[in-house]
Write a protein that holds these residues in place. Structure first.
Motif, mmCIF file in Angstrom:
data_model
loop_
_atom_site.group_PDB
_atom_site.id
_atom_site.type_symbol
_atom_site.label_atom_id
_atom_site.label_comp_id
_atom_site.label_asym_id
_atom_site.label_seq_id
_atom_site.Cartn_x
_atom_site.Cartn_y
_atom_site.Cartn_z
ATOM 1 N N LYS A 164 10.143 -20.140 -0.923
ATOM 2 C CA LYS A 164 11.067 -19.036 -0.636
ATOM 3 C C LYS A 164 10.348 -17.756 -0.216
ATOM 4 C CE LYS A 164 15.199 -20.393 -3.097
ATOM 5 N NZ LYS A 164 16.299 -19.954 -3.965
ATOM 6 N N LEU A 165 9.027 -17.730 -0.310
ATOM 7 C CA LEU A 165 8.267 -16.556 0.134
ATOM 8 C C LEU A 165 7.900 -16.746 1.598
ATOM 9 C CD1 LEU A 165 5.750 -16.016 -2.825
ATOM 10 C CD2 LEU A 165 7.927 -14.846 -2.446
ATOM 11 N N TYR A 166 8.166 -15.726 2.429
ATOM 12 C CA TYR A 166 7.765 -15.789 3.840
ATOM 13 C C TYR A 166 6.267 -15.523 3.926
ATOM 14 C CZ TYR A 166 6.875 -14.428 8.643
ATOM 15 O OH TYR A 166 6.343 -14.330 9.902
ATOM 16 N N LEU A 167 5.514 -16.486 4.439
ATOM 17 C CA LEU A 167 4.064 -16.373 4.562
ATOM 18 C C LEU A 167 3.718 -15.744 5.905
ATOM 19 C CD1 LEU A 167 1.158 -17.108 3.585
ATOM 20 C CD2 LEU A 167 1.465 -19.304 4.727
ATOM 21 N N ALA A 168 3.184 -14.540 5.848
ATOM 22 C CA ALA A 168 2.870 -13.817 7.088
ATOM 23 C C ALA A 168 1.607 -14.336 7.762
ATOM 24 C CB ALA A 168 2.721 -12.328 6.783
ATOM 25 N N GLY A 169 0.700 -14.926 6.979
ATOM 26 C CA GLY A 169 -0.560 -15.407 7.546
ATOM 27 C C GLY A 169 -1.635 -14.347 7.634
ATOM 28 N N ASP A 170 -1.354 -13.157 7.079
ATOM 29 C CA ASP A 170 -2.336 -12.073 7.085
ATOM 30 C C ASP A 170 -2.838 -11.812 5.672
ATOM 31 O OD1 ASP A 170 -2.483 -11.384 9.778
ATOM 32 O OD2 ASP A 170 -0.686 -10.166 9.680
ATOM 33 N N GLY A 171 -4.103 -11.436 5.585
ATOM 34 C CA GLY A 171 -4.652 -10.947 4.332
ATOM 35 C C GLY A 171 -4.390 -9.452 4.237
ATOM 36 N N SER A 172 -4.169 -8.952 3.021
ATOM 37 C CA SER A 172 -3.852 -7.538 2.852
ATOM 38 C C SER A 172 -4.302 -7.064 1.480
ATOM 39 C CB SER A 172 -2.346 -7.314 3.037
ATOM 40 O OG SER A 172 -2.016 -5.942 2.972
ATOM 41 N N VAL A 173 -4.341 -5.757 1.315
ATOM 42 C CA VAL A 173 -4.651 -5.143 0.021
ATOM 43 C C VAL A 173 -3.763 -3.921 -0.124
ATOM 44 C CG1 VAL A 173 -6.517 -3.683 0.941
ATOM 45 C CG2 VAL A 173 -6.527 -4.332 -1.483
ATOM 46 N N ARG A 174 -3.390 -3.591 -1.366
ATOM 47 C CA ARG A 174 -2.617 -2.375 -1.640
ATOM 48 C C ARG A 174 -3.494 -1.391 -2.389
ATOM 49 N NH1 ARG A 174 3.649 -3.232 -3.225
ATOM 50 N NH2 ARG A 174 3.669 -1.102 -2.431
ATOM 51 N N ASP A 175 -3.394 -0.142 -2.006
ATOM 52 C CA ASP A 175 -4.170 0.892 -2.670
ATOM 53 C C ASP A 175 -3.729 1.032 -4.127
ATOM 54 O OD1 ASP A 175 -6.029 3.384 -2.124
ATOM 55 O OD2 ASP A 175 -4.352 4.109 -3.342
ATOM 56 N N LYS A 176 -4.704 1.226 -5.020
ATOM 57 C CA LYS A 176 -4.395 1.295 -6.454
ATOM 58 C C LYS A 176 -3.473 2.457 -6.793
ATOM 59 C CE LYS A 176 -8.538 -0.930 -8.302
ATOM 60 N NZ LYS A 176 -9.819 -0.731 -8.999
ATOM 61 N N GLU A 177 -3.610 3.565 -6.082
ATOM 62 C CA GLU A 177 -2.827 4.756 -6.432
ATOM 63 C C GLU A 177 -1.541 4.874 -5.605
ATOM 64 O OE1 GLU A 177 -5.438 8.115 -6.181
ATOM 65 O OE2 GLU A 177 -6.883 7.183 -7.526
ATOM 66 N N THR A 178 -1.649 4.737 -4.292
ATOM 67 C CA THR A 178 -0.477 4.978 -3.425
ATOM 68 C C THR A 178 0.382 3.734 -3.214
ATOM 69 O OG1 THR A 178 -1.745 4.438 -1.435
ATOM 70 C CG2 THR A 178 -1.737 6.756 -2.139
ATOM 71 N N GLY A 179 -0.201 2.553 -3.444
ATOM 72 C CA GLY A 179 0.512 1.312 -3.122
ATOM 73 C C GLY A 179 0.555 1.015 -1.637
ATOM 74 N N TYR A 180 -0.196 1.790 -0.831
ATOM 75 C CA TYR A 180 -0.209 1.573 0.616
ATOM 76 C C TYR A 180 -0.837 0.215 0.952
ATOM 77 C CZ TYR A 180 0.930 6.430 1.949
ATOM 78 O OH TYR A 180 1.549 7.634 2.153
ATOM 79 N N PHE A 181 -0.262 -0.438 1.974
ATOM 80 C CA PHE A 181 -0.799 -1.706 2.472
ATOM 81 C C PHE A 181 -1.846 -1.443 3.558
ATOM 82 C CE2 PHE A 181 3.152 -2.978 0.595
ATOM 83 C CZ PHE A 181 3.024 -4.318 0.225
ATOM 84 N N THR A 182 -2.931 -2.202 3.513
ATOM 85 C CA THR A 182 -3.890 -2.242 4.611
ATOM 86 C C THR A 182 -4.075 -3.703 4.987
ATOM 87 O OG1 THR A 182 -5.045 -0.229 3.937
ATOM 88 C CG2 THR A 182 -6.260 -1.752 5.340
ATOM 89 N N ILE A 183 -3.908 -4.009 6.261
ATOM 90 C CA ILE A 183 -4.046 -5.391 6.743
ATOM 91 C C ILE A 183 -5.528 -5.669 6.968
ATOM 92 C CG2 ILE A 183 -3.360 -7.046 8.519
ATOM 93 C CD1 ILE A 183 -1.033 -5.954 6.797
ATOM 94 N N MET A 184 -5.994 -6.808 6.446
ATOM 95 C CA MET A 184 -7.420 -7.141 6.507
ATOM 96 C C MET A 184 -7.732 -8.222 7.528
ATOM 97 S SD MET A 184 -7.733 -7.159 2.392
ATOM 98 C CE MET A 184 -9.432 -7.672 2.258
ATOM 99 N N GLY A 185 -6.750 -8.596 8.328
ATOM 100 C CA GLY A 185 -6.958 -9.641 9.329
ATOM 101 C C GLY A 185 -6.232 -10.913 8.935
ATOM 102 N N ARG A 186 -6.188 -11.868 9.861
ATOM 103 C CA ARG A 186 -5.531 -13.141 9.588
ATOM 104 C C ARG A 186 -6.238 -13.856 8.434
ATOM 105 N NH1 ARG A 186 -0.761 -14.056 10.878
ATOM 106 N NH2 ARG A 186 -1.110 -16.287 11.163
ATOM 107 N N ILE A 187 -5.459 -14.655 7.687
ATOM 108 C CA ILE A 187 -6.067 -15.424 6.600
ATOM 109 C C ILE A 187 -7.160 -16.323 7.163
ATOM 110 C CG2 ILE A 187 -5.647 -17.215 4.872
ATOM 111 C CD1 ILE A 187 -2.796 -16.079 4.613
ATOM 112 N N ASP A 188 -6.914 -16.864 8.365
ATOM 113 C CA ASP A 188 -7.950 -17.718 8.944
ATOM 114 C C ASP A 188 -9.070 -16.901 9.589
ATOM 115 O OD1 ASP A 188 -6.569 -16.832 11.148
ATOM 116 O OD2 ASP A 188 -5.811 -18.784 11.751
#
Length: 660
Positions: A506-530
Motif C-alpha cells: 500500500k506504500l507508493y515506492l518512488a524509487g528515490d533515496g531521501s533523508v529528512r533533516d533532524k530539526e526542520t523535517g525537510y526532505f533532501t533527495i539523494m538520487g535513485r535507489i539504484d
C-alpha cells in the motif's frame, strides 16, 4: 538494510521576503500547516472541496476516493468532465476569450500570440478532423511533434474527443517510437515534416515512416503531418494528410466528449529498469485537478503572471505545466521551440526580458550548462539582461546541487525570487514535495516539505519509518488524485513496481533515496535507489557526491556512478566537466588528485572518487537528461551496445571512454 548515509550538510536558509509572503496564495507557514492539518482531518472532504472549486464538472461526483481495490485507487469516479473544456471553453464562456493563452517563440525568434478564443477554435477544428479520420472515444493517438502550438492543439483535441494521447519526445529514435506505437495500440500518428532546434532542421516524418515500417503498427490508419519547415518528405497518400489542410475544412465548434473522471487522459512512457518502457496511465479528473492545484500552490500563480516552463511536451513536465495546468487556470504562458544556447548562451535571459516572464521553471541541467557559458562570457551572463519581471524561479527533473542553486538565486533571481525545487515524477502527475514560495524558508539542495495533503515518508526495506537524519527509501503513504492508475496493459508490473509486497502493498515506492533533516523535517533527495553506492559497507547517494564536486569553483558539472571493486564492493567513478578547457596528461592527473582531496574534505574520505574522468560534456538526451546507464557501462570498461540515437552528443562517449 544499512541506512543510506547522508553526508552533505547545508546550513544556509533563505526566507521569503515580507512582500512575497503578503500576497501569496499560501501566505506564511501557519497557512501551510493549516492546509496540511485540514487534509489530515478530512482527507476526502479536502480533495472534494478543491475538485469542486478548481474544475468544471458536467456531471458532479458523489464518490471521492475509493480504496476498495488497492492499489488500483479511483478518484471522483462517478463524475463526468472534459479536460479540453476545462482548459479552454470555460475561460471563453467567462468572457476571457481575448486573454493570451500562449506566447510562442520559435527557434528563429519569431513570436506568435494565441488567445483562448483562437486556441479553442484551432482545437475544435482539429478535433473534428480527427473524428472525420475515424478516431473515436477510447482510441489511442500517438503524437510525435516538435515544441509547437500545434503540439498542444493535438493533445487538447484528443482530450476533447476522449481519445487518450501518448506523446513521444521528438528526439526519440524510430525504434523507440515503434515500441510505443505497438504497445499502446495506436490508430493514428500526428507528426511534423521536420523540427527546428538550434538552427538545424531535424527529420520527424522520416523517422515516423521508419517506425511504421518496422511492423506491429498495422492499426495506424492515419498519419497527420504538421507542415513546420516545408522540407522534402515521403508521402503515402492513402495514409498521410496535412494537418492544416484537414483542419481548414472543419467547423470551429466541436462539442466536448464528456468522460468519466477515471477515463484515461493519456499514456506516457517512462524508462523501466528492465529496459522495456512503462506506459504510465493517467486519469482525467484526478490528474487535471492535480495539474491545476499544484500550478496554483507551487508557483503562487496569479492571473497577472507570465509563466514559462522550458520543458518539452514530450515529457510529463510539458504535459502538466504547459498543456494542462496553466490552461486549466486560464494562465498566460511562454512556449519555446529552441535550445537555451542558440543563437547564444543568453537565449533564456533575453526571452525572459522580452516577454516579461514572472515565473520561470527549468531544469538543473540547463542551469549548470548556462553557468559555464555565462562565467566564460559576460555578454551572455544573466546580469547583462533586465530580469526584474521575475518573481518565482523553479527547478525540475533532478535534485539541484547547492552551488548551482545559489548561483541561480543570486544571478537570475537577483537574490529576491524564491526557488521552488520541485520533486515529482511522471507517475505522480505533478509536484509532490516542494517549497511554497510565500511560506517555506528555503535550504539550497532541499525540496523541503510535501505539498499540502501529501503524506511522504522515509522507510527502510521492510517499510518501517526511519528516524529523521537517517537516509532511506522515499514513499507516499496515501493515494492522491494525480497518481498513475496503472501501467498500460500490465497491471501486475504496476503493482510490483510501485506498490511492492515487501513494503506491504500500500506504500507508493518512488524509487528515490531521501533523508529528512533532524530539526526542520525537510526532505533532501539523494538520487535513485539504484544510484546508491555501497562503498566499504557505506551506502552513499550519488547526488551528494555530485553536489560536492560541483561546489568546487572549477567544476561546471559532474555525474557519479559506481563500478564493482574487489576491495570496497563498489568504487566511486566521477565524470567531470570543468569551467575551463578539458585537461590532458599530467594536468588531468593533478586536477583529479585535487578534486579527490576536495571531496574528502567536503564529505569524507569514504566518498572520494577512485576514478575521475574529464570530458567536454556528459552524454545527454536532447532534453538534457544525463544518460547514467551509459556512464555505468563506461565506468566498467564495457562496450556501449545500447541505443544511443536519443543522445544530443554521441561523440562524447568516445572521449570519455579514452579519458581513463
Amino acid at each position: 538494510m544499512s541506512a543510506i548515509e547522508s553526508v552533505l550538510q547545508e546550513s544556509r536558509v533563505f526566507s521569503p521576503s515580507a512582500e512575497t509572503v503578503a500576497g501569496a496564495v499560501i501566505s506564511g507557514m501557519d497557512a501551510y500547516h493549516a492546509l496540511a492539518a485540514e487534509a489530515e482531518r478530512d482527507y476526502d472532504g479536502f480533495w472534494a472541496k478543491l475538485a469542486r472549486e478548481t474544475l468544471s464538472w458536467h456531471k458532479p461526483f458523489t464518490k471521492v476516493l475509493d480504496e476498495s481495490n488497492a492499489p488500483f485507487y479511483t478518484w471522483f469516479e462517478d463524475g463526468e468532465l472534459n479536460a479540453s473544456y476545462n482548459s479552454l471553453d470555460r475561460h471563453v464562456e467567462a468572457g476571457r476569450g481575448d486573454r493570451t493563452a500562449i506566447i510562442f517563440e520559435a527557434d528563429d525568434g519569431t513570436v506568435t500570440h494565441v488567445t483562448y478564443q483562437d486556441l479553442l477554435q484551432r482545437v475544435s477544428r482539429f478535433a473534428n478532423a480527427l473524428k472525420r479520420r475515424g478516431v473515436k472515444k477510447g482510441d489511442r493517438v500517438v503524437i510525435y511533434m516538435p515544441m509547437s502550438i500545434e503540439g498542444v492543439v493535438a493533445m487538447q483535441a484528443c482530450a476533447r474527443i476522449g481519445a487518450p494521447h501518448s506523446v513521444v519526445f521528438g528526439g526519440f529514435s524510430s525504434k523507440s517510437l515503434n515500441e510505443r506505437l505497438v504497445d499502446v495500440g495506436a490508430v493514428a500518428l500526428v507528426t511534423a515534416d521536420e523540427q527546428m532546434r538550434g538552427g538545424k532542421a531535424l527529420p520527424l516524418k522520416r523517422i515516423a515512416d521508419e517506425a511504421l515500417a518496422m511492423g506491429g503498427c498495422e492499426g495506424v490508419k492515419s498519419v497527420i503531418v504538421y507542415r513546420r519547415t516545408g522540407g522534402d518528405i515521403e508521402w503515402h497518400p492513402e495514409r498521410d494528410a496535412w494537418m492544416d489542410e484537414l483542419a481548414q475544412n472543419e467547423s470551429d465548434r466541436c462539442e466536448p466528449e464528456w468522460v468519466g473522471a477515471e477515463h484515461p487522459l493519456f499514456v506516457l512512457y517512462t524508462s523501466g529498469s528492465t529496459g522495456k518502457p512503462k506506459g504510465v496511465q493517467h486519469s482525467t479528473g484526478g490528474y487535471l485537478l492535480w495539474a491545476a492545484q499544484t500550478m496554483k500552490w507551487t508557483f503562487d500563480w496569479k492571473p497577472s503572471d507570465i509563466f514559462w516552463c522550458t520543458a518539452d511536451i514530450g515529457w510529463v513536465t510539458g504535459h502538466t505545466y504547459i498543456t494542462y495546468g496553466p490552461l486549466a487556470l486560464g494562465a498566460t504562458q511562454v512556449m519555446f521551440e529552441g535550445v537555451p544556447t542558440y543563437p547564444d548562451g543568453g537565449r533564456f535571459w533575453s526571452t525572459i526580458e522580452k516577454h516579461k516572464v514572472s515565473i520561470f521553471y527549468t531544469a538543473p541541467t540547463a542551469i549548470r550548462s548556462l553557468i559555464k557559458i555565462a562565467e566564460a562570457d559576460q555578454k551572455v551572463h544573466p546580469k547583462s539582461y533586465d530580469l526584474s519581471s521575475l518573481r518565482i524561479l523553479g527547478t525540475v527533473g533532478e535534485p539541484i546541487n547547492p552551488q548551482a542553486w545559489v548561483w541561480y538565486y543570486e544571478n537570475v533571481g537577483g537574490s529576491r525570487c524564491p526557488i521552488v525545487d520541485t520533486w515529482w515524477q511522471t507517475e505522480t502527475g505533478g509536484h509532490m514535495i516542494s517549497p511554497m514560495p510565500g511560506a517555506t524558508p528555503l535550504v539550497p539542495g532541499s525540496c523541503t516539505l510535501p505539498v499540502p495533503g501529501i503524506q511522504a515518508a522515509i522507510v527502510d526495506e521492510t517499510g518501517q519509518d526511519v528516524p529523521n537524519g537517517q537516509g532511506g527509501i522515499l514513499v507516499i503513504k496515501r493515494p492522491w488524485p494525480g497518481m498513475l492508475r496503472t501501467i498500460w496493459g500490465d497491471p501486475e508490473r504496476f503493482k510490483k513496481s510501485y506498490f511492492p509486497a515487501e513494503l506491504g502493498g500500500k506504500l507508493y515506492l518512488a524509487g528515490d533515496g531521501s533523508v529528512r533533516d533532524k530539526e526542520t523535517g525537510y526532505f533532501t533527495i539523494m538520487g535513485r535507489i539504484d544510484d546508491v553506492l555501497n562503498v566499504s559497507g557505506h551506502r552513499l547517494g550519488t547526488m551528494e557526491i555530485e553536489s560536492a564536486l560541483v561546489a568546487n569553483p572549477i567544476v561546471a558539472e559532474a555525474a557519479v556512478v559506481g563500478r564493482p571493486d574487489e576491495t570496497t564492493g563498489e568504487a566511486v567513478v566521477a565524470f567531470v566537466v570543468l569551467k575551463r578547457p578539458c585537461p590532458e596528461g599530467e594536468e588531468a592527473v593533478k586536477l583529479a588528485s585535487e578534486l579527490r582531496a576536495w571531496v574528502a574534505k567536503e564529505i569524507g574520505p569514504i566518498a572520494k572518487p577512485k576514478d575521475i574522468r574529464f570530458g567536454e560534456n556528459l552524454p545527454k538526451t536532447r532534453s538534457g537528461k544525463i544518460m547514467r546507464r551509459l556512464l555505468r557501462s563506461l565506468a566498467k570498461g564495457e562496450a556501449i551496445t545500447q541505443d544511443v540515437s536519443t543522445l544530443e552528443n554521441p561523440a562524447i562517449l568516445e572521449q570519455l571512454a579514452q579519458a581513463r
